[in-house]
Scaffold this active site. Structure first.
Site, PDB file in Angstrom:
ATOM      1  CG  MET A 102      -1.883  -1.133   1.308  1.00 16.01           C
ATOM      2  SD  MET A 102      -2.804  -1.135   2.869  1.00 16.01           S
ATOM      3  CE  MET A 102      -1.549  -1.797   3.979  1.00 16.01           C
ATOM      4  N   GLY A 189       1.414   4.157   4.481  1.00 18.88           N
ATOM      5  CA  GLY A 189       2.255   3.394   3.553  1.00 18.88           C
ATOM      6  C   GLY A 189       2.762   2.111   4.202  1.00 18.88           C
ATOM      7  CB  SER A 190       1.786  -0.316   5.721  1.00 20.71           C
ATOM      8  OG  SER A 190       0.453   0.094   5.442  1.00 20.71           O
ATOM      9  NE  ARG A 191       5.224  -7.484   2.159  1.00 18.85           N
ATOM     10  CZ  ARG A 191       6.443  -7.949   1.899  1.00 18.85           C
ATOM     11  NH1 ARG A 191       7.420  -7.115   1.619  1.00 18.85           N
ATOM     12  NH2 ARG A 191       6.683  -9.236   1.930  1.00 18.85           N
TER      13      ARG A 191
END
Length: 232
Positions: A102, A189-191
């Site tokens: 993301m 902002g990540s995953r």
């Protein structure tokens, strides 16, 4: 009335977790504008971006226990067999891992990929390297859920990214989750990694855009072979 309905359907609600951030951005815009007027417009743009970041749209989730639905909006950044993180207690054998990255423009509300019961929730501190890198699964701050489904236990791991500094999880141990149900959020902002047991076949390709609660990532028990995609 049709115009009003169109406006209502176009405007996406902001998740309550974002209220304080949107308000803070707007107040900062007013202060900056008082100091130097053009800065107000810069701050206003950032305020609108903040509201956009925390958007929480409704999604139509397929209710099929054989389907694995994307837990996040973003880009499919990894599809491979990987040993799951030790804290999930899912064993030492490689499992199918599908990762969705993301960026700061994606919706960051996380949704359950399958229907089931939360068996465990495990938080682990760590660093904040780029979440798109493969080593982020091992090095970064993360929060892992294990969900008992009709196809066995699956793992869902929220991973903080380069600028993310807060992982939120609203799920609780021994509580049921429906496929597509909201269970968390990550700022900014990540995953998300999904670990699947034997019998699951990927239904997405690397680089594909996934939509949380709607895109089918994988399927259990299907005789179909691997997905072949064509760039056009």
């Amino acid at each position: 009335m049709s115009l009003l309905n169109t406006v209502r359907n176009t405007i996406v609600p902001v998740h309550k977790e974002g209220y304080v951030f949107v308000a803070a951005f707007f107040v900062a815009s007013l202060i900056l504008g008082w100091i130097f007027e053009p800065l107000f417009w810069v701050g206003l743009v950032l305020t609108l971006w903040c509201a956009y970041f925390f958007r929480d749209p409704e999604r139509m989730t397929p209710q099929d226990d054989d389907l694995v639905i994307s837990p996040a909006d973003g880009k499919v950044s990894s599809i491979q067999m990987v040993t799951p993180p030790a804290e999930l207690n899912l064993g030492n054998e490689p499992m199918l891992r599908i990762s969705v990255f993301m960026n700061v423009f994606n919706c960051h509300v996380n949704r359950a990929p399958m229907r089931g019961r939360v068996v465990s929730i495990n938080y682990r501190s760590g660093s904040f390297v780029n979440a798109e890198l493969d080593k982020a699964s091992e090095d970064n701050e993360r929060n892992g859920l294990v969900i008992e489904t009709v196809h066995g236990q699956i793992g869902v791991v929220q991973i903080a990214g380069l600028v993310a500094r807060r992982i939120l999880c609203w799920a609780n141990n021994n509580e049921p989750l429906d496929a597509g149900e909201r269970f968390g959020l990550i700022r900014f902002g990540s995953r998300l990694d999904v670990f699947l047991p034997a019998g699951a076949a990927a239904r997405v390709s690397l680089g594909q855009t996934a939509i949380a609660g709607e895109t089918v990532l994988a399927e259990f028990g299907s005789p179909k072979g691997p997905v072949i995609s064509r760039r056009s």
